[in-house]
Scaffold this motif. Structure first.
Motif, mmCIF file in Angstrom:
data_model
loop_
_atom_site.group_PDB
_atom_site.id
_atom_site.type_symbol
_atom_site.label_atom_id
_atom_site.label_comp_id
_atom_site.label_asym_id
_atom_site.label_seq_id
_atom_site.Cartn_x
_atom_site.Cartn_y
_atom_site.Cartn_z
ATOM 1 N N ILE A 115 37.058 40.597 22.720
ATOM 2 C CA ILE A 115 36.866 39.560 22.134
ATOM 3 C C ILE A 115 36.152 38.555 23.112
ATOM 4 O O ILE A 115 35.833 37.462 22.732
ATOM 5 N N ASP A 116 35.835 39.033 24.403
ATOM 6 C CA ASP A 116 35.172 38.093 25.405
ATOM 7 C C ASP A 116 33.948 38.429 25.565
ATOM 8 O O ASP A 116 33.140 39.545 25.322
ATOM 9 N N TYR A 117 33.116 37.286 25.953
ATOM 10 C CA TYR A 117 31.449 37.315 26.158
ATOM 11 C C TYR A 117 31.583 37.361 27.745
ATOM 12 O O TYR A 117 32.350 36.458 28.423
ATOM 13 N N TYR A 118 30.689 38.015 28.284
ATOM 14 C CA TYR A 118 30.276 38.339 29.685
ATOM 15 C C TYR A 118 28.907 38.197 30.001
ATOM 16 O O TYR A 118 28.045 38.159 29.349
ATOM 17 N N LYS A 213 33.601 30.295 26.058
ATOM 18 C CA LYS A 213 33.686 30.597 27.630
ATOM 19 C C LYS A 213 33.096 31.990 27.674
ATOM 20 O O LYS A 213 33.255 32.963 27.085
ATOM 21 N N VAL A 214 32.047 31.850 28.855
ATOM 22 C CA VAL A 214 31.373 32.800 29.199
ATOM 23 C C VAL A 214 31.622 33.372 30.355
ATOM 24 O O VAL A 214 31.632 32.620 31.346
ATOM 25 N N ILE A 215 32.197 34.533 30.572
ATOM 26 C CA ILE A 215 32.892 35.135 31.938
ATOM 27 C C ILE A 215 31.658 35.771 32.876
ATOM 28 O O ILE A 215 31.105 36.546 32.243
ATOM 29 N N GLU A 216 31.615 35.129 34.145
ATOM 30 C CA GLU A 216 30.575 35.760 35.009
ATOM 31 C C GLU A 216 31.124 36.868 35.823
ATOM 32 O O GLU A 216 32.202 36.729 36.619
ATOM 33 N N ILE A 217 30.344 38.085 35.878
ATOM 34 C CA ILE A 217 30.933 39.304 36.452
ATOM 35 C C ILE A 217 29.735 39.738 37.235
ATOM 36 O O ILE A 217 28.693 39.635 36.867
ATOM 37 N N ARG A 219 28.036 43.979 38.279
ATOM 38 C CA ARG A 219 27.617 45.089 37.524
ATOM 39 C C ARG A 219 28.770 46.122 37.835
ATOM 40 O O ARG A 219 29.084 46.823 36.861
ATOM 41 N N LEU A 220 29.206 46.128 38.975
ATOM 42 C CA LEU A 220 30.500 46.863 39.303
ATOM 43 C C LEU A 220 31.737 46.502 38.599
ATOM 44 O O LEU A 220 32.504 47.255 37.887
ATOM 45 N N GLN A 221 31.967 45.300 38.189
ATOM 46 C CA GLN A 221 33.144 44.856 37.443
ATOM 47 C C GLN A 221 32.834 45.237 36.193
ATOM 48 O O GLN A 221 33.870 45.605 35.407
ATOM 49 N N TYR A 222 31.311 45.084 35.791
ATOM 50 C CA TYR A 222 31.181 45.400 34.260
ATOM 51 C C TYR A 222 31.634 46.794 33.999
ATOM 52 O O TYR A 222 31.978 47.069 33.025
ATOM 53 N N ARG A 223 31.025 47.656 34.819
ATOM 54 C CA ARG A 223 31.250 49.036 34.651
ATOM 55 C C ARG A 223 32.726 49.529 34.253
ATOM 56 O O ARG A 223 33.223 50.354 33.558
ATOM 57 N N LYS A 224 33.679 48.774 35.174
ATOM 58 C CA LYS A 224 34.876 49.041 35.074
ATOM 59 C C LYS A 224 35.435 48.511 33.803
ATOM 60 O O LYS A 224 36.261 49.424 33.030
ATOM 61 N N LEU A 225 35.038 47.227 33.454
ATOM 62 C CA LEU A 225 35.498 47.011 32.191
ATOM 63 C C LEU A 225 34.894 47.686 30.867
ATOM 64 O O LEU A 225 35.638 48.036 29.964
ATOM 65 N N TYR A 226 33.722 48.135 31.066
ATOM 66 C CA TYR A 226 33.143 49.058 29.918
ATOM 67 C C TYR A 226 33.717 50.188 29.828
ATOM 68 O O TYR A 226 33.994 50.585 28.567
ATOM 69 N N LEU A 227 34.303 51.073 31.009
ATOM 70 C CA LEU A 227 34.703 52.341 30.799
ATOM 71 C C LEU A 227 36.316 52.115 30.154
ATOM 72 O O LEU A 227 36.639 52.936 29.393
ATOM 73 N N GLU A 228 37.027 51.261 30.691
ATOM 74 C CA GLU A 228 38.156 50.686 29.959
ATOM 75 C C GLU A 228 38.282 50.518 28.632
ATOM 76 O O GLU A 228 39.018 51.139 27.881
ATOM 77 N N ASP A 229 37.235 49.583 28.136
ATOM 78 C CA ASP A 229 36.913 49.615 26.818
ATOM 79 C C ASP A 229 36.677 50.662 26.135
ATOM 80 O O ASP A 229 37.093 50.763 24.776
#
Length: 287
Positions: A115-118, A213-217, A219-229
């Motif tokens: 539900i979040d935008y990054y 709200k757009v959360i700024e992260i 690429r390493l943080q994104y990869r972690k979130l991507y795999l979790e999702d």
């Protein structure tokens, strides 16, 4: 080159200081076990003096229409009632936007997870090998270049007749616009389809939201979130239940779905989806 959008070839009359829109056909295979099923989407690369934005034409039009619909609903009634039928009719499959800031070509992606935008910053460095091979693609004289990016080898054909060091997706850095681009497997391809000018700015993410709200992260943080999702799509439900939240789910007929069943449905759905979505453009995200 099959052209469905008129190409405006009087470049001597173009003012490159004005906003330029380069439209590409993006053809890609989601499932390597079913290469006959090819998804095609029209993408726009909007270039201004400050940078560029790469996004899906269909997603932009569909989400802009939906946003206007709900804004009118809120203005008229003071509330928003989510129309599940309308939501199911959203067009387009490529839901990210790639932003490049000139002149240093800082790259960021706008996308959603759950539900979040990054806004994901990416400091990728492309090392190009420019080759002597030349060919004419459509009306353009092009030259070949190769690079490696995100787990794939790529072949590009660029034209110095178009004085932009830009191209589709995150690709940039050649002495001319990229006209055609494909990976070594041939399962991801971009090809220029048309050129036009635009007056409106598409810098801002126009996806239907209600999300402020757009959360700024990075690429390493994104990869972690991507795999979790990808691997645990019911994570938010599980966390809410662990924190004592009371959750109620219903199907389209209004029937109540127990949380445990909802979790199971999400996990089974993700497993089936992932099996047929094994060829993402940035393969190294899966490693």
């Amino acid at each position: 080159m099959r052209i469905l959008i008129p190409l405006f070839l009087l470049f001597c009359n173009l003012s490159f200081a004005q906003n330029q829109r380069f439209s590409y056909y993006y053809s890609f295979v989601k499932d390597t076990l079913n290469k006959q099923e090819v998804t095609k989407e029209l993408m726009n690369l909007d270039i201004t003096k400050n940078g560029s934005v790469f996004y899906s034409h269909d997603v932009h039009v569909s989400d802009s229409t939906m946003t206007a619909y709900y804004e009118k609903q809120i203005k008229t009634t003071g509330s928003m009632n989510v129309d599940t039928k309308m939501m199911s009719q959203r067009k387009g499959t490529v839901r990210y936007r790639i932003i490049k800031d000139y002149p240093d070509f800082k790259i960021s992606s706008l996308l959603n997870i759950g539900i979040d935008y990054y806004k994901v910053s990416d400091d990728c460095k492309l090392i190009w090998n420019i080759l002597p091979d030349r060919q004419k693609i459509g009306e353009f004289n092009t030259q070949k270049a190769t690079t490696e990016f995100a787990g794939r080898k790529w072949e590009a054909w660029f034209s110095s007749e178009l004085p932009f060091q830009d191209g589709p997706y995150k690709f940039h850095g050649l002495p001319g616009l990229i006209i055609k681009l494909q990976d070594h497997t041939g399962t991801h391809q971009f090809e220029l389809a048309g050129i036009s000018k635009f007056a409106d700015s598409t810098d801002n993410f126009s996806g239907f939201a209600g999300r402020n709200k757009v959360i700024e992260i990075n690429r390493l943080q994104y990869r972690k979130l991507y795999l979790e999702d990808r691997n645990d799509p019911a994570k938010l439900i599980k966390q809410a239940m662990a924190n004592g939240a009371t959750l109620k789910f219903t199907d389209q007929s209004g029937n109540v779905i127990p949380p445990a069943q909802m979790i199971k449905n999400k996990e089974q759905g993700a497993k089936a989806k992932n099996a047929k979505d094994n060829n993402i453009i940035e393969l190294d995200l899966l490693n």
